[in-house]
Design a protein around this motif. Structure first.
Motif, PDB file in Angstrom:
ATOM      1  N   ASN A 145      13.670  -8.897 -20.379  1.00 35.68           N
ATOM      2  CA  ASN A 145      13.079  -8.431 -21.632  1.00 35.68           C
ATOM      3  C   ASN A 145      13.658  -7.072 -22.008  1.00 35.68           C
ATOM      4  O   ASN A 145      14.543  -6.547 -21.333  1.00 35.68           O
ATOM      5  N   ALA A 146      13.134  -6.484 -23.088  1.00 34.20           N
ATOM      6  CA  ALA A 146      13.700  -5.230 -23.596  1.00 34.20           C
ATOM      7  C   ALA A 146      13.568  -4.087 -22.590  1.00 34.20           C
ATOM      8  O   ALA A 146      14.327  -3.115 -22.641  1.00 34.20           O
ATOM      9  N   ASP A 147      12.616  -4.207 -21.660  1.00 35.89           N
ATOM     10  CA  ASP A 147      12.435  -3.154 -20.655  1.00 35.89           C
ATOM     11  C   ASP A 147      13.230  -3.446 -19.375  1.00 35.89           C
ATOM     12  O   ASP A 147      12.942  -2.862 -18.316  1.00 35.89           O
ATOM     13  N   ASN A 148      14.186  -4.360 -19.469  1.00 32.39           N
ATOM     14  CA  ASN A 148      14.993  -4.741 -18.302  1.00 32.39           C
ATOM     15  C   ASN A 148      14.145  -5.299 -17.166  1.00 32.39           C
ATOM     16  O   ASN A 148      14.432  -5.079 -15.987  1.00 32.39           O
ATOM     17  N   GLU A 149      13.083  -6.006 -17.528  1.00 32.04           N
ATOM     18  CA  GLU A 149      12.270  -6.685 -16.526  1.00 32.04           C
ATOM     19  C   GLU A 149      12.457  -8.183 -16.688  1.00 32.04           C
ATOM     20  O   GLU A 149      12.703  -8.671 -17.791  1.00 32.04           O
ATOM     21  N   ARG A 150      12.294  -8.903 -15.589  1.00 34.59           N
ATOM     22  CA  ARG A 150      12.456 -10.344 -15.609  1.00 34.59           C
ATOM     23  C   ARG A 150      11.338 -10.987 -16.421  1.00 34.59           C
ATOM     24  O   ARG A 150      10.174 -10.640 -16.293  1.00 34.59           O
ATOM     25  N   VAL A 151      11.692 -11.948 -17.253  1.00 31.70           N
ATOM     26  CA  VAL A 151      10.680 -12.722 -17.977  1.00 31.70           C
ATOM     27  C   VAL A 151      10.046 -13.692 -16.982  1.00 31.70           C
ATOM     28  O   VAL A 151      10.755 -14.458 -16.333  1.00 31.70           O
ATOM     29  N   PRO A 152       8.705 -13.660 -16.823  1.00 23.71           N
ATOM     30  CA  PRO A 152       8.098 -14.560 -15.832  1.00 23.71           C
ATOM     31  C   PRO A 152       8.192 -16.014 -16.276  1.00 23.71           C
ATOM     32  O   PRO A 152       7.856 -16.344 -17.414  1.00 23.71           O
ATOM     33  N   ILE A 153       8.703 -16.864 -15.396  1.00 21.62           N
ATOM     34  CA  ILE A 153       8.770 -18.303 -15.690  1.00 21.62           C
ATOM     35  C   ILE A 153       7.861 -18.991 -14.683  1.00 21.62           C
ATOM     36  O   ILE A 153       8.169 -19.031 -13.492  1.00 21.62           O
ATOM     37  N   ARG A 154       6.707 -19.456 -15.174  1.00 17.36           N
ATOM     38  CA  ARG A 154       5.710 -20.086 -14.290  1.00 17.36           C
ATOM     39  C   ARG A 154       5.494 -21.518 -14.748  1.00 17.36           C
ATOM     40  O   ARG A 154       4.601 -21.805 -15.535  1.00 17.36           O
ATOM     41  N   PRO A 155       6.306 -22.448 -14.259  1.00 13.45           N
ATOM     42  CA  PRO A 155       6.193 -23.828 -14.722  1.00 13.45           C
ATOM     43  C   PRO A 155       4.839 -24.415 -14.321  1.00 13.45           C
ATOM     44  O   PRO A 155       4.325 -24.127 -13.253  1.00 13.45           O
ATOM     45  N   ARG A 156       4.289 -25.246 -15.219  1.00 16.34           N
ATOM     46  CA  ARG A 156       3.014 -25.895 -14.906  1.00 16.34           C
ATOM     47  C   ARG A 156       3.235 -27.142 -14.067  1.00 16.34           C
ATOM     48  O   ARG A 156       2.331 -27.619 -13.404  1.00 16.34           O
ATOM     49  N   ASN A 157       4.444 -27.664 -14.080  1.00 16.65           N
ATOM     50  CA  ASN A 157       4.752 -28.824 -13.236  1.00 16.65           C
ATOM     51  C   ASN A 157       6.262 -28.889 -13.061  1.00 16.65           C
ATOM     52  O   ASN A 157       6.997 -28.065 -13.614  1.00 16.65           O
ATOM     53  N   ASP A 158       6.712 -29.872 -12.307  1.00 16.73           N
ATOM     54  CA  ASP A 158       8.143 -29.952 -11.988  1.00 16.73           C
ATOM     55  C   ASP A 158       9.015 -30.248 -13.205  1.00 16.73           C
ATOM     56  O   ASP A 158      10.223 -30.092 -13.164  1.00 16.73           O
ATOM     57  N   ASN A 159       8.400 -30.734 -14.279  1.00 15.49           N
ATOM     58  CA  ASN A 159       9.211 -31.060 -15.461  1.00 15.49           C
ATOM     59  C   ASN A 159       9.420 -29.865 -16.372  1.00 15.49           C
ATOM     60  O   ASN A 159       9.961 -29.984 -17.454  1.00 15.49           O
ATOM     61  N   ASP A 160       8.954 -28.703 -15.927  1.00 18.73           N
ATOM     62  CA  ASP A 160       9.001 -27.543 -16.808  1.00 18.73           C
ATOM     63  C   ASP A 160       9.734 -26.386 -16.147  1.00 18.73           C
ATOM     64  O   ASP A 160       9.699 -25.270 -16.623  1.00 18.73           O
ATOM     65  N   GLY A 161      10.404 -26.659 -15.026  1.00 17.61           N
ATOM     66  CA  GLY A 161      11.042 -25.564 -14.295  1.00 17.61           C
ATOM     67  C   GLY A 161      12.413 -25.203 -14.863  1.00 17.61           C
ATOM     68  O   GLY A 161      12.884 -25.771 -15.853  1.00 17.61           O
ATOM     69  N   LEU A 162      13.053 -24.253 -14.203  1.00 16.11           N
ATOM     70  CA  LEU A 162      14.379 -23.798 -14.646  1.00 16.11           C
ATOM     71  C   LEU A 162      15.376 -24.949 -14.717  1.00 16.11           C
ATOM     72  O   LEU A 162      16.152 -25.058 -15.660  1.00 16.11           O
ATOM     73  N   LEU A 163      15.338 -25.840 -13.709  1.00 11.08           N
ATOM     74  CA  LEU A 163      16.330 -26.930 -13.677  1.00 11.08           C
ATOM     75  C   LEU A 163      16.161 -27.868 -14.866  1.00 11.08           C
ATOM     76  O   LEU A 163      17.133 -28.261 -15.508  1.00 11.08           O
TER      77      LEU A 163
END
Length: 265
Positions: free
Chosen positions: A152-170
């Motif tokens: 984000n603008a403050d050089n912090e990681r955007v939290p990615i919290r998938p609700r299930n396996d179909n919503d993850g990074l992959l």
């Protein structure tokens, strides 16, 4: 051979915060990974240790593959002696798919099934690593894609919290939904006629040829090395990382490259 320049002075006052915090911009965090195969089952389940590569050899993380797990599953801890899933030193884990070609890195939050009302305790996905299976078997270099949350603008990681396996990074990456995500790749090594091998310039930080040596870059700036990893002795490796990676992300990416199932060994 160029000498390996040591890590700049890095203060690790709070280990848990430090290993999850992105590297400072402009500072390369230089580390060393050692592999310990001693003991009955360490041959199959070595323990990996991450230290800062400087005079003090400050301990950062330890990682070990879980036994009795159908897929490759590594626990990452901020205590070199406590690698238990239930302990308070558990800081993250690396999990592979059944094929052993795709990996996801989580922090120490809980499974979505155990979410509290505002979802704040649910684990974040810190990174995903995809290895392309190499049709040539032993012949060509590995290809890897690394997906990490955006900043984000403050050089912090955007939290990615998938609700299930179909919503993850992959899944997001496979569906080309790259909002708040960064895609990185390993730098293609160049064939060297003299040594008859593929080579990368590690500027003295890597001294042994190995299929595991790699550098991770962004497509728009292939000269900015986000991370590099390579062998310096039988059971010792250097691992250097830069912004926007943190130590847990870089260490987990390195652990994925040790995994035995990779079709591209």
């Amino acid at each position: 051979k160029e000498e390996r320049p040591p890590s700049p002075i890095i203060e690790v006052d709070n280990l848990e915060e430090f290993v999850l915090r992105p590297a400072q911009q402009g500072v390369t965090v230089k580390c060393r990974v050692t592999r310990d195969k001693k003991g009955m089952d360490r041959g199959l389940y070595p323990t990996y240790y991450l230290h800062l590569d400087n005079d003090k050899k400050v301990f950062l993380l330890a990682g070990r593959k879980r036994k009795k797990s159908k897929t490759s599953n590594y626990l990452i801890s901020i205590d070199p002696t406590d690698l238990s899933r239930g302990g308070e030193n558990f800081i993250g884990k690396l999990r592979s798919n059944l094929m052993g070609t795709k990996f996801t890195v989580f922090d120490n939050g809980v499974n979505p099934d155990k979410a509290n009302a505002d979802w704040s305790n649910v684990r974040q996905e810190l990174s995903a690593v995809v290895y392309e299976t190499n049709v040539l078997g032993f012949k060509g270099p590995r290809k890897m894609t690394v997906i990490i949350p955006g900043m984000n603008a403050d050089n912090e990681r955007v939290p990615i919290r998938p609700r299930n396996d179909n919503d993850g990074l992959l899944m997001r990456w496979q569906n080309k939904n790259m909002d708040n995500m960064i895609e990185l790749h390993n730098k293609a090594p160049v064939w060297n006629d003299e040594t008859q091998s593929y080579v990368l310039n590690f500027h003295g930080r890597v001294t042994h040829a190995s299929v595991k040596n790699f550098q991770i870059v962004h497509g728009s700036d292939p000269d900015y090395i986000v991370m590099q990893f390579g062998r310096v002795a039988d059971d010792a490796f250097t691992m250097d990382y830069n912004y926007p990676l943190c130590a847990v992300q870089a260490f987990a990416i390195a652990l994925s490259s040790f995994d035995g199932k990779l079709a591209c060994e």
